[in-house]
Design an enzyme around this catalytic site. Structure first.
Site, PDB file in Angstrom:
ATOM      1  CG  ASP A 127      -1.552  -1.276   3.197  1.00 28.37           C
ATOM      2  OD1 ASP A 127      -0.752  -1.799   2.406  1.00 28.37           O
ATOM      3  OD2 ASP A 127      -2.342  -1.926   3.898  1.00 28.37           O
ATOM      4  CG  ASP A 170      -0.198  -8.651   3.441  1.00 28.37           C
ATOM      5  OD1 ASP A 170       0.251  -8.078   4.444  1.00 28.37           O
ATOM      6  OD2 ASP A 170      -1.007  -8.125   2.659  1.00 28.37           O
TER       7      ASP A 170
HETATM    8  C1  GLA Z   1      -2.497  -5.593   3.148  1.00 30.72           C
HETATM    9  C2  GLA Z   1      -1.378  -5.170   2.226  1.00 30.72           C
HETATM   10  C3  GLA Z   1      -1.956  -4.602   0.959  1.00 30.72           C
HETATM   11  C4  GLA Z   1      -2.817  -5.641   0.287  1.00 30.72           C
HETATM   12  C5  GLA Z   1      -3.889  -6.124   1.244  1.00 30.72           C
HETATM   13  C6  GLA Z   1      -4.632  -7.302   0.659  1.00 30.72           C
HETATM   14  O1  GLA Z   1      -3.203  -4.511   3.631  1.00 30.72           O
HETATM   15  O2  GLA Z   1      -0.542  -4.261   2.855  1.00 30.72           O
HETATM   16  O3  GLA Z   1      -0.940  -4.172   0.097  1.00 30.72           O
HETATM   17  O4  GLA Z   1      -2.007  -6.702  -0.128  1.00 30.72           O
HETATM   18  O5  GLA Z   1      -3.342  -6.517   2.489  1.00 30.72           O
HETATM   19  O6  GLA Z   1      -5.578  -7.794   1.508  1.00 30.72           O
END
Ligand code: GLA
Length: 730
Positions: A548, A478
């Protein structure tokens, strides 16, 4: 060889399966000009198309060494400050402070295959796949070489361009701008397609007419970004999914970028793409080189759909690497939306137990397993297991998950450092910051200075330690914030302009080391959802978390934009719980499954808590995935209707390469009174084959299905969906 040079005519001709790209060399000075890019040509005699005419207002003839020529001439790559007043491809700053560059041909080379780009992601191809032309241009005064590279694929209508600069002079200079490609065309009533968005709303397609002057998309955020995408297409204003000329340009890079179209006074159009010049300044010592990233150009004379399919084939076969390249990915369940930070070993094992019984194949433990990470304000950089949550340790958890017959995956955010972390307390100077200025926080975190070798080494070691401590078969990488406050303990006035690009080189090096040391690892890139969904990252990971936003309806537009350039096999897509955590919408579990099937497929929910009727649908969805994934991953994608455009329904299909099967996904977003069943015209079938629609007696020829179509029954309610499957019968 599909690239040839005609000595007498001084013309280079690059051929792909259906396209030609023609370059000419003119005058004693040997200016390199653009002649043609479009449908395939059989002959070389197209030099007459080269625009060497002077601007109409020029009073005298033979005026070539004046601005009248430079400002009109369609170049392959522009100089700067010598008379072409359109935007330039390159600029420099010499010791004396001059910025001018004037480029003419020095030499050329044509060879089969394609060379690697040192330290950068890039498409690849064997000698049988493609040929490369390297045109070395130079500025005689600066003794600066500018090598333009063009790779033409034989079976795919793609031409890859990149640029390498070498300072052959005695003095160092600073490169202040370097585009990776420039293409001068006649302005001919083009539209442009670009992609725009925000967090949880990535890659929405925008189409508009190209106007006079400059228009561009770009990022100066240190990542390719949620907001604008490193892609631009020029297309006939009447072009559709099936018809019209379309030129796609896609940057194989994950950092700052600029994609710009400029229509000049002479009705010519200049397209450029490259690293964004804002805050870019690269020191070119005498004898040193700079390699700019590459651009993938795709031309289609058969509309947007054919462009999409070319990008898909190119990326599937010549960009994505690793053991999962051509493989079905395990169906995963990720605990982020299920638990957020509140989980422990028992909770995860309960999810895994239930999930494995339903046919789910991998548990992914998301953010919150390390340091004292109880919320998102701390602990990034502390990559050691939080034993308060993971009682018995990581290996115990992984072993227990493996005993259920499931694989185990883990989340990292390797590029980050929280101010409240052991890492920051030990190495505050590892965070990107400007001396004397408190850097801006974003999601409570700073970014690690990956321009420094010791930081890259430390980060890699932290990952390696965890990955070798248990049987971890998947990593979600990430990256949750943009770069600001560019500076650092080792950055000075001379090197600060190199920072953004050096940062990207650090990220690429880390990911290359990771997949080299763990060749069987399934890597999924992610960046606050889809802020770094770009071809650069695809070189390292075969899939990227798309957004997301897991709401099935929001996903339609996001996945439509993404699938316009990326193969479906790359789009991270999961079924989540309702009301959806981003938009609060309730959609049928069935629809969520159908929409996620267009991507990698998985779940993002607490399977022990969802309604029973949803849970009982999971085994059915799992078998649908197994039934259709080979087709979805490897087939040809066709867009039939866009909810983004019509506001009522969405429809797309995938046809197998041998045209024996076809899956159609239909989503009725909003129901309407007083309309009946919808007629859908199928695309891409073999007109002579006979197909049976699954679940019906209907057997029809491909030509009937394509010309007359099928009827999709009106569904009752909003957000409803249906899969239609056609298979050849003998
Ligand atoms: C980002 C990712 C999510 C999740 C969060 C965790 O937003 O896109 O899928 O992994 O971080 O903090």
């Amino acid at each position: 060889m599909n690239i040839q040079y005609h000595e007498e005519l001084k013309i280079f001709k690059l051929d792909t399966k259906n396209t030609s790209y023609v370059i000419g060399v003119v005058d004693e000075e040997e200016f390199v000009g653009h002649i043609y890019y479009g449908k395939k040509l059989d002959e070389f005699q197209v030099g007459y198309l080269m625009r060497t005419e002077e601007a109409p207002f020029v009073p005298s003839k033979n005026n070539r060494d004046r601005t009248s020529f430079y400002d009109c001439f369609p170049v392959e790559y522009t100089g700067h400050g010598v008379g072409d007043f359109r935007d330039s491809s390159i600029s420099v700053k010499t010791k004396a402070g001059h910025s001018a560059v004037c480029l003419t041909l020095k030499s050329y080379e044509i060879y089969a295959g394609k060379k690697k780009l040192q330290g950068l992601p890039a498409t690849f191809g064997e000698e049988a796949d493609c040929s490369t032309l390297e045109l070395t241009l130079w500025d005689k005064v600066l003794n600066l070489e500018v090598m333009l590279s063009y790779t033409a694929y034989r079976e795919l209508d793609a031409i890859i361009r990149s640029v390498k600069v070498k300072n052959c002079g005695q003095e160092s200079l600073v490169l202040t701008k370097i585009m990776s490609m420039c293409l001068d065309m006649d302005q001919d009533g083009y539209d442009m397609i670009t992609m725009h968005g925000s967090w949880a709303r990535e890659r929405h397609v925008q189409r508009k007419a190209v106007g006079l002057g400059k228009q561009s998309v770009g990022s100066v955020r240190g990542e390719s970004s949620h907001q604008e995408h490193p892609f631009l297409a020029l297309l006939d204003d009447k072009a559709t999914q099936e018809s019209g000329n379309v030129y796609g340009f896609h940057f194989v890079y994950s950092g700052n970028f600029l994609a710009q179209v400029e229509v000049s006074q002479f009705d010519s159009l200049r397209m450029m793409m490259g690293i964004h010049p804002t805050d870019f300044a690269w020191n070119l010592q005498a004898g040193s080189e700079f390699q700019a990233p590459e651009v993938v150009m795709v031309y289609s004379s058969e509309g947007i759909g054919q462009m999409s399919r070319t990008y898909h084939d190119l990326y599937r076969n010549h960009l994505i690497r690793g053991s999962y390249k051509d493989k079905k990915r395990p169906i995963l369940i990720n605990n982020w939306e299920a638990t957020y930070f509140e989980f422990d070993t028992d909770k995860l094992l309960n999810i895994a137990r239930e999930a494995s019984g339903l046919g789910i194949e991998m548990l992914v433990m998301d953010d919150g397993w390390f340091g004292n990470r109880f919320d998102d304000n701390r602990a990034l950089g502390d990559w050691f297991v939080n034993e308060e949550k993971l009682k018995g340790g990581l290996k115990y958890l992984v072993d227990e998950v493996n005993k259920l017959g499931m694989k185990f995956g883990i989340w990292f955010e390797p590029e980050m450092i929280s101010p409240d972390s052991e890492l920051y307390r030990a190495h505050p100077d590892w965070a990107i910051a400007i001396d004397g200025r408190t850097p801006s926080l974003c999601r409570g975190q700073y970014v690690l200075d990956l321009t420094r070798k010791e930081v890259v080494d430390y980060t890699f070691e932290s990952l390696r330690k965890i990955l070798t401590s248990a049987n971890i078969e998947y990593v979600k990488w990430d990256m949750n914030r943009q770069l600001t406050d560019i500076g650092g303990a080792f950055t000075n006035a001379d090197s600060v302009g190199e920072f953004y690009h050096r940062y990207m080189l650090g990220v690429y090096e880390l990911q290359e080391r990771l997949i080299t040391e763990f060749p069987n690892l399934l890597l999924e890139n992610c960046s606050g959802g889809g802020a770094r969904f770009d071809p650069g990252m695809l070189y390292y990971s075969p899939q990227i978390w798309c957004s997301d936003d897991t709401d099935a309806i929001e996903r339609l537009a996001i996945q439509e934009g993404t699938a316009m350039i990326y193969p479906l096999s790359t789009m991270g897509a999961h079924v989540s719980d309702c009301p959806n955590h981003t938009v609060g919408r309730n959609t049928p579990f069935e629809t969520r499954g159908h929409v996620a099937l267009a991507g990698t497929f998985g779940y993002e929910l607490d399977v022990t808590k969802i309604p029973e009727e949803d849970r009982t649908m999971i085994p059915e969805q799992v078998s649908m995935y197994h039934k259709y994934n080979d087709l979805v991953r490897t087939g040809d994608y066709y867009r039939i209707a866009s909810y983004h455009e019509n506001h009522f329904y969405d429809c797309y299909q995938v046809v197998s390469k041998d045209k024996t099967e076809c899956l159609i996904t239909f989503v009725q977003v909003l129901n309407r009174p007083n309309y009946k069943n919808r007629r859908i015209l199928i695309k891409g079938l073999n007109p002579e084959f006979r197909y049976q629609l699954e679940g019906s007696e209907l057997v029809l020829k491909g030509s009937t299905l394509m010309h007359a179509g099928i009827m999709v029954e009106k569904l009752w309610g909003d957000f409803r969906s249906k899969l239609l499957y056609l298979k050849v019968v003998q």
